[in-house]
Write an enzyme that holds these catalytic residues in place. Structure first.
Site, mmCIF file in Angstrom:
data_model
loop_
_atom_site.group_PDB
_atom_site.id
_atom_site.type_symbol
_atom_site.label_atom_id
_atom_site.label_comp_id
_atom_site.label_asym_id
_atom_site.label_seq_id
_atom_site.Cartn_x
_atom_site.Cartn_y
_atom_site.Cartn_z
ATOM 1 N N HIS A 117 -0.568 -8.398 -1.962
ATOM 2 C CA HIS A 117 -0.953 -9.020 -3.237
ATOM 3 C C HIS A 117 0.056 -8.727 -4.347
ATOM 4 O O HIS A 117 0.448 -9.630 -5.093
ATOM 5 C CB HIS A 117 -2.351 -8.515 -3.627
ATOM 6 C CG HIS A 117 -2.868 -9.066 -4.903
ATOM 7 N ND1 HIS A 117 -3.466 -10.309 -4.999
ATOM 8 C CD2 HIS A 117 -2.869 -8.556 -6.173
ATOM 9 C CE1 HIS A 117 -3.818 -10.530 -6.246
ATOM 10 N NE2 HIS A 117 -3.472 -9.484 -6.991
ATOM 11 N N ASP A 166 -4.970 -0.787 -11.368
ATOM 12 C CA ASP A 166 -4.858 -2.234 -11.571
ATOM 13 C C ASP A 166 -4.457 -2.526 -13.010
ATOM 14 O O ASP A 166 -5.202 -2.220 -13.936
ATOM 15 C CB ASP A 166 -6.229 -2.861 -11.234
ATOM 16 C CG ASP A 166 -6.192 -4.370 -11.159
ATOM 17 O OD1 ASP A 166 -5.178 -4.965 -11.532
ATOM 18 O OD2 ASP A 166 -7.215 -4.942 -10.733
#
Ligand SMILES: C=CC1=C(C)c2cc3[nH]c(cc4nc(cc5[nH]c(cc1n2)c(C)c5CCC(=O)O)C(CCC(=O)O)=C4C)c(C)c3C=C
Ligand SMILES: [Fe+2]
Length: 431
Positions: free
Chosen positions: A339, A245
């Site tokens: 996403h 991330d």
């Protein structure tokens, strides 16, 4: 004010030639090497300690022995406040304060002056002052950063409404929000990060004590990231869902980085020059549900491979995502609601933000579900060109939204860095 965006690197003689920092970004980020305090100091162990949990704001630095952690020092004075482009630290405390009844502009100015002096001292590895608790007595600065911001309500409390930035207007409601007002907003916001938990706590306590009778804690959140040196080679950190991330964060080397993240020199209001806006969201991860998914299903939610963060269209972590690529049946290999697909600037009119979060775990709820997730902190020159359009898009149909819950929210104006002899926010409070 002199341009302090490139603070001098403090490289003690013992470290000369030994600091094999290939990031080229350490000085730019306001990080310096510092001789380790105590017995470890003389052995040249201070190597590339600025690596941090690479992958968000800083270019990767070489893997470092844990023993060098304490020696890394971030600069308090500079064009921007520390803690925005500084490498992500292992420990974080986010705290909001409300001014006490009867406290106004004068008390706020005195508080920011106290806080700035404490932050400057602690970031340099010095004691907080005469009442130092000694908790970090034997540690180096450990990449400590302390960052200060102002919330919407601050301006009403201090009679400074005329100077409230338009960009600080309350965030819109999002349909999926489940916000707890008591853990949202606040007059003042402090972000503390360090690579050592005692150093971070020590700073937190000093900041709380400095508040005295002028302000009281409204809410506090505690977070963490991977410790620098924990992986065999520098890599983008993982979140508590196990995903890599931070891959596509804007990089300080990008030509448009400053435009995306910082208010320009001639921006409005003038006191926000070189400042930034922080959106803070406590986002719970519904880990029991998430962990039931197969890895393939998890990868379809994000649009990237779990193992190495590569886009599902192929390649490695930094390979550009091919949005057009289809499988044998004509379906996009990166799902339409993935996403990492729908958050891209090119899907949101260029909206971009710098994500610099901490993970959190606050134990278990009574029903046995983990209270864990992301203290999502993102930085932008204007939330209406950063967080807001991206979150609007996510609110309309993000595959990840079934597995997360936004539980609190804050938006803070974070002024530019203080020059030597100044305190943070002085141009607002005394201008
Ligand atoms: C409104 C902004 C965003 C929120 C809220 C948000 C929450 C959130 N994200 C992850 C995990 C990942 N996000 C990734 C990419 C990504 N996310 C945002 C924005 C928000 N995320 C952006 C702008 C991007 C980059 C898009 C791009 O430019 O391509 C990724 C992929 C890897 C990466 O690029 O970082 C992951 C994984 C979680 C778990 C989460 C809430 C808990
Ligand atoms: Fe994201």
């Amino acid at each position: 004010m002199t341009d302090q965006s490139l603070p001098e690197t403090r490289a003690p003689e013992a470290d000369a030639g030994a600091a094999s920092d290939t990031s080229g970004g350490a000085a730019r980020e306001g990080i310096s090497r510092r001789r380790l305090l105590g017995t470890a100091g003389a052995t040249g162990l201070v190597l590339g300690a600025a690596g941090g949990a690479a992958g968000y704001a800083a270019a990767p630095a070489p893997a470092t022995p844990l023993t060098s952690l304490g020696g890394s020092e971030a600069m308090f004075h500079g064009k921007h406040q520390p803690g925005i482009t500084s490498p992500m630290q292992a420990v974080g405390h986010l705290v909001a304060f409300d001014l006490a009844a009867g406290a106004g502009r004068r008390e706020a100015a005195a508080l920011l002056r106290r806080w700035s002096e404490t932050a400057r001292r602690l970031m340099a590895g010095e004691p907080a002052g005469s009442g130092d608790t000694g908790v970090a007595g034997d540690a180096g600065p450990s990449s400590l950063t302390v960052t200060f911001g102002f919330g919407y309500s601050f301006f009403g409390r201090t009679g400074l409404e005329a100077r409230r930035p338009a960009a600080l207007a309350p965030l819109p409601d999002f349909s999926a929000d489940r916000l707890d007002a008591s853990r949202s907003d606040g007059d003042l916001w402090v972000q503390i990060g360090a690579d050592d938990a005692l150093v971070a706590f020590h700073a937190l306590r000093a900041i709380q004590r400095d508040a005295g009778k002028a302000a009281r804690v409204r809410w506090q959140m505690n977070g963490f990231n991977r410790s620098p040196g924990a992986t065999a080679h520098p890599m983008t950190t993982r979140n508590l869902m196990g995903q890599i991330d931070g891959t596509r964060n804007p990089k300080p080397a990008d030509t448009d980085f400053a435009t995306k993240v910082f208010v320009p020199q001639d921006g409005s209001p003038a006191w926000m020059a070189h400042g930034s806006y922080a959106v803070v969201r406590r986002i719970r991860m519904l880990l029991d549900d998430w962990e039931k998914l197969s890895v393939t299903a998890q990868e379809h939610v994000i649009g990237r491979r779990k193992s190495d963060g590569a886009p599902l269209s192929g390649g490695g972590e930094t390979t550009p995502m091919d949005l057009e690529k289809t499988d044998g049946s004509g379906k996009p290999v990166v799902p339409i609601n993935a996403h990492a697909r729908i958050t891209r600037p090119d899907q949101n009119g260029g909206a971009a933000l710098l994500r610099r979060p901490f993970s959190y775990h606050d134990g278990m709820d009574a029903d046995g579900t983990p209270d864990a997730g992301l203290l999502f902190v993102c930085w932008q020159a204007d939330p209406l060109r950063g967080f807001v359009p991206v979150q609007r898009k996510l609110d309309r149909g993000d595959a990840l939204s079934r597995y997360i819950r936004h539980e609190s929210s804050g938006l803070f104006a974070v002024p530019g860095g203080a020059a030597e002899g100044e305190y943070v926010g002085q141009r607002l409070l005394e201008g």
